[in-house]
Design a protein around this motif. Structure first.
Motif, PDB file in Angstrom:
ATOM      1  N   GLY A   1       0.710  -1.338  -0.239  1.00 58.20           N
ATOM      2  CA  GLY A   1      -0.445  -0.054   0.038  1.00 58.20           C
ATOM      3  C   GLY A   1       0.648   1.260   0.028  1.00 58.20           C
ATOM      4  O   GLY A   1       1.850   0.731   0.189  1.00 58.20           O
ATOM      5  N   ALA A   2      -0.175   2.582  -0.287  1.00 55.87           N
ATOM      6  CA  ALA A   2       0.561   3.931  -0.587  1.00 55.87           C
ATOM      7  C   ALA A   2       0.360   4.563   0.648  1.00 55.87           C
ATOM      8  O   ALA A   2      -0.323   5.078   1.698  1.00 55.87           O
ATOM      9  N   THR A   3       1.821   5.276   1.695  1.00 54.20           N
ATOM     10  CA  THR A   3       1.520   6.563   2.055  1.00 54.20           C
ATOM     11  C   THR A   3       1.789   7.605   1.947  1.00 54.20           C
ATOM     12  O   THR A   3       2.906   7.788   0.975  1.00 54.20           O
ATOM     13  N   GLY A   4       1.578   8.844   2.384  1.00 55.07           N
ATOM     14  CA  GLY A   4       1.729  10.016   2.014  1.00 55.07           C
ATOM     15  C   GLY A   4       3.724  10.297   1.969  1.00 55.07           C
ATOM     16  O   GLY A   4       4.307   9.791   2.913  1.00 55.07           O
ATOM     17  N   THR A   5       3.942  11.636   1.559  1.00 55.12           N
ATOM     18  CA  THR A   5       5.540  11.547   2.487  1.00 55.12           C
ATOM     19  C   THR A   5       5.293  13.342   2.701  1.00 55.12           C
ATOM     20  O   THR A   5       3.733  13.703   2.652  1.00 55.12           O
ATOM     21  N   ILE A   6       6.524  13.559   3.140  1.00 52.92           N
ATOM     22  CA  ILE A   6       6.078  14.820   3.488  1.00 52.92           C
ATOM     23  C   ILE A   6       6.949  15.950   2.247  1.00 52.92           C
ATOM     24  O   ILE A   6       7.298  17.283   2.039  1.00 52.92           O
TER      25      ILE A   6
ATOM     26  N   SER B   1       0.814  13.843   5.260  1.00 50.01           N
ATOM     27  CA  SER B   1       1.694  12.417   6.291  1.00 50.01           C
ATOM     28  C   SER B   1       2.387  11.388   5.933  1.00 50.01           C
ATOM     29  O   SER B   1       1.415  10.925   5.041  1.00 50.01           O
ATOM     30  N   PRO B   2       3.372  10.738   5.896  1.00 51.56           N
ATOM     31  CA  PRO B   2       3.792   9.396   5.613  1.00 51.56           C
ATOM     32  C   PRO B   2       3.372   8.820   6.429  1.00 51.56           C
ATOM     33  O   PRO B   2       3.257   7.141   6.198  1.00 51.56           O
ATOM     34  N   ASN B   3       1.910   8.731   7.991  1.00 50.95           N
ATOM     35  CA  ASN B   3       1.650   8.422   8.529  1.00 50.95           C
ATOM     36  C   ASN B   3       0.286   8.036   8.066  1.00 50.95           C
ATOM     37  O   ASN B   3      -0.995   7.466   8.366  1.00 50.95           O
ATOM     38  N   LYS B   4      -0.498   8.347   6.837  1.00 52.14           N
ATOM     39  CA  LYS B   4      -1.975   8.505   5.917  1.00 52.14           C
ATOM     40  C   LYS B   4      -1.604   7.586   4.587  1.00 52.14           C
ATOM     41  O   LYS B   4      -0.832   7.239   3.920  1.00 52.14           O
ATOM     42  N   VAL B   5      -2.260   5.899   4.412  1.00 54.75           N
ATOM     43  CA  VAL B   5      -2.534   5.945   3.655  1.00 54.75           C
ATOM     44  C   VAL B   5      -3.773   6.476   3.117  1.00 54.75           C
ATOM     45  O   VAL B   5      -4.537   7.032   3.166  1.00 54.75           O
ATOM     46  N   VAL B   6      -2.874   7.018   1.936  1.00 58.39           N
ATOM     47  CA  VAL B   6      -3.476   7.856   0.261  1.00 58.39           C
ATOM     48  C   VAL B   6      -4.700   7.022  -0.728  1.00 58.39           C
ATOM     49  O   VAL B   6      -5.245   5.869   0.200  1.00 58.39           O
ATOM     50  N   SER B   7      -5.873   8.289  -0.446  1.00 57.80           N
ATOM     51  CA  SER B   7      -6.793   7.439  -0.991  1.00 57.80           C
ATOM     52  C   SER B   7      -6.682   6.850  -1.866  1.00 57.80           C
ATOM     53  O   SER B   7      -7.778   5.904  -1.963  1.00 57.80           O
ATOM     54  N   PHE B   8      -5.597   6.597  -2.941  1.00 57.02           N
ATOM     55  CA  PHE B   8      -5.474   5.840  -4.275  1.00 57.02           C
ATOM     56  C   PHE B   8      -4.994   4.632  -4.098  1.00 57.02           C
ATOM     57  O   PHE B   8      -5.158   3.765  -4.322  1.00 57.02           O
ATOM     58  N   SER B   9      -4.996   4.309  -2.940  1.00 55.07           N
ATOM     59  CA  SER B   9      -3.553   2.583  -2.384  1.00 55.07           C
ATOM     60  C   SER B   9      -4.937   2.269  -1.812  1.00 55.07           C
ATOM     61  O   SER B   9      -6.284   2.126  -1.256  1.00 55.07           O
ATOM     62  N   SER B  10      -5.017   0.515  -2.586  1.00 59.90           N
ATOM     63  CA  SER B  10      -5.928  -0.149  -2.409  1.00 59.90           C
ATOM     64  C   SER B  10      -5.574  -0.633  -1.167  1.00 59.90           C
ATOM     65  O   SER B  10      -4.912  -1.002  -0.069  1.00 59.90           O
ATOM     66  N   ARG B  11      -7.773  -1.850  -0.922  1.00 53.13           N
ATOM     67  CA  ARG B  11      -7.460  -1.832   0.941  1.00 53.13           C
ATOM     68  C   ARG B  11      -8.035  -3.236   1.148  1.00 53.13           C
ATOM     69  O   ARG B  11      -8.843  -3.649  -0.310  1.00 53.13           O
TER      70      ARG B  11
ATOM     71  N   CYS C   1       3.318  -1.201   4.339  1.00 56.54           N
ATOM     72  CA  CYS C   1       3.226  -0.027   3.445  1.00 56.54           C
ATOM     73  C   CYS C   1       4.802   0.919   2.650  1.00 56.54           C
ATOM     74  O   CYS C   1       5.261   0.523   3.658  1.00 56.54           O
ATOM     75  N   ALA C   2       4.416   1.802   2.054  1.00 52.54           N
ATOM     76  CA  ALA C   2       5.669   2.662   2.226  1.00 52.54           C
ATOM     77  C   ALA C   2       5.013   3.818   0.943  1.00 52.54           C
ATOM     78  O   ALA C   2       4.592   3.894   1.063  1.00 52.54           O
ATOM     79  N   PRO C   3       6.070   5.042   1.514  1.00 49.76           N
ATOM     80  CA  PRO C   3       5.586   5.947   0.726  1.00 49.76           C
ATOM     81  C   PRO C   3       5.607   6.471  -0.999  1.00 49.76           C
ATOM     82  O   PRO C   3       6.107   5.625  -2.042  1.00 49.76           O
ATOM     83  N   GLY C   4       4.246   6.599  -1.131  1.00 50.26           N
ATOM     84  CA  GLY C   4       3.831   6.573  -3.116  1.00 50.26           C
ATOM     85  C   GLY C   4       3.573   7.507  -3.464  1.00 50.26           C
ATOM     86  O   GLY C   4       2.482   7.475  -4.202  1.00 50.26           O
ATOM     87  N   TYR C   5       3.369   8.669  -2.611  1.00 51.81           N
ATOM     88  CA  TYR C   5       2.741  10.014  -3.152  1.00 51.81           C
ATOM     89  C   TYR C   5       3.892  11.452  -3.525  1.00 51.81           C
ATOM     90  O   TYR C   5       4.573  11.905  -2.513  1.00 51.81           O
ATOM     91  N   TYR C   6       3.815  11.547  -4.583  1.00 54.52           N
ATOM     92  CA  TYR C   6       4.757  12.932  -5.192  1.00 54.52           C
ATOM     93  C   TYR C   6       5.735  12.328  -4.803  1.00 54.52           C
ATOM     94  O   TYR C   6       7.020  12.833  -4.392  1.00 54.52           O
ATOM     95  N   ILE C   7       6.049  11.048  -5.476  1.00 56.02           N
ATOM     96  CA  ILE C   7       8.158  10.377  -5.396  1.00 56.02           C
ATOM     97  C   ILE C   7       8.421  10.808  -7.182  1.00 56.02           C
ATOM     98  O   ILE C   7       8.489  10.659  -7.290  1.00 56.02           O
TER      99      ILE C   7
ATOM    100  N   GLY D   1      -2.432  11.248  14.415  1.00 58.52           N
ATOM    101  CA  GLY D   1      -2.745  11.895  13.563  1.00 58.52           C
ATOM    102  C   GLY D   1      -3.079  11.226  12.470  1.00 58.52           C
ATOM    103  O   GLY D   1      -3.466  11.304  11.147  1.00 58.52           O
ATOM    104  N   ALA D   2      -2.934  10.245  12.633  1.00 56.87           N
ATOM    105  CA  ALA D   2      -2.871   9.112  11.682  1.00 56.87           C
ATOM    106  C   ALA D   2      -3.845   8.769  10.879  1.00 56.87           C
ATOM    107  O   ALA D   2      -4.744   7.976  12.180  1.00 56.87           O
ATOM    108  N   SER D   3      -3.747   8.371   9.645  1.00 50.43           N
ATOM    109  CA  SER D   3      -4.928   8.005   9.098  1.00 50.43           C
ATOM    110  C   SER D   3      -4.568   6.655   8.527  1.00 50.43           C
ATOM    111  O   SER D   3      -4.329   6.811   7.385  1.00 50.43           O
TER     112      SER D   3
END
Length: 244
Positions: A14-19, A25-35, A48-54, A139-141
């Motif tokens: 799955g993909a998390t955010g990045t800074i 937030s890197p502690n947030k699973v982004v919306s497009f990540s499959s669940r 999960c690993a960072p997958g947002y604006y890499i 604040g983790a999602s």
């Protein structure tokens, strides 16, 4: 979550955010990540690993609109020609692939797995067992405490997986087992650091039409020999009948 990420023995990511370059937030699973879960109830993703604006390399054949970031698209120098910001679980997967390669190298070079190379199951156990539960951060999602069907067993953390703070790592591979057999491993704790225990095995294919895909049902039981207390496994006091 869809095939092939539904496979029992793979590492589904799955993909998390990045800074950077935006505050996600890197502690947030982004919306497009499959669940998950998958149809028989197994937890997915696994990690999960960072997958947002890499920031990644850009093909010289890529059209001008490639990527997510206007800043790079508007430049006229070599930075624009060779790099691009992009996102998706396809950007998160290389983080896990590289982490698995480094973990395998660590097992061979530092833990002596030379005559019998570490199994894929051991790598899966090491990476998921040492993952960072993102629910520990304010604040983790991420769907709540790991494991769950948003963050899996957490965000990969290679430092805390191989060299955890104030803790040690014990690895056992190729445990022999048979019907109704048991394998006991005793661990003596010397401080109040968390104890993480992970069991993984490569499960053979099941009938595609089977309601439950698990073939070999191995059960992990973590108990305190002093008090007799049995600790929850995967968030439940009941035996896990679906995950391997």
């Amino acid at each position: 979550v869809t095939a092939p990420a539904t496979a029992k023995n793979c590492l589904a990511v799955g993909a998390t955010g990045t800074i950077r370059p935006v505050d996600e937030s890197p502690n947030k699973v982004v919306s497009f990540s499959s669940r998950g879960p998958v149809e028989d109830g197994r937890i997915k993703p696994d990690l999960c690993a960072p997958g947002y604006y890499i920031l990644s390399t850009r093909s010289t054949q890529a059209p001008d609109y490639t990527g997510w970031d206007v800043y790079l698209q508007s430049r006229s120098d070599a930075l624009r020609d060779h790099y691009v910001y992009d996102g998706g679980t396809s950007m998160a997967c290389p983080f896990i692939a590289g982490s698995a390669a480094l973990a395998r190298e660590w097992l061979v070079d530092r833990r002596g797995f030379t005559n019998a190379p570490p199994t894929a199951a051991l790598l899966k156990a090491v990476l998921t067992g040492g993952a960072h539960d993102m629910s520990r951060d304010a604040g983790a999602s991420c769907g709540g405490a790991a494991p769950n069907n948003s963050q899996g067993w957490g965000r990969v953390d290679l430092g805390e997986t191989l060299y955890p703070s104030n803790r040690a790592v014990k690895v056992v591979d190729r445990i022999p087992f048979g019907t109704e057999s048991e394998f006991t491993l005793r661990v003596t704790t010397t401080n109040a650091a968390p104890l993480d225990v992970q069991l993984a095995w490569i499960d053979p294919p099941a009938d595609p039409a089977a309601a439950v895909q698990l073939v070999n049902d191995l059960d992990l039981v973590v108990s305190n020999e002093t008090t007799g207390a049995v600790l929850p496994v995967n968030g439940s006091t009941a035996a896990d009948r679906v995950n391997n």
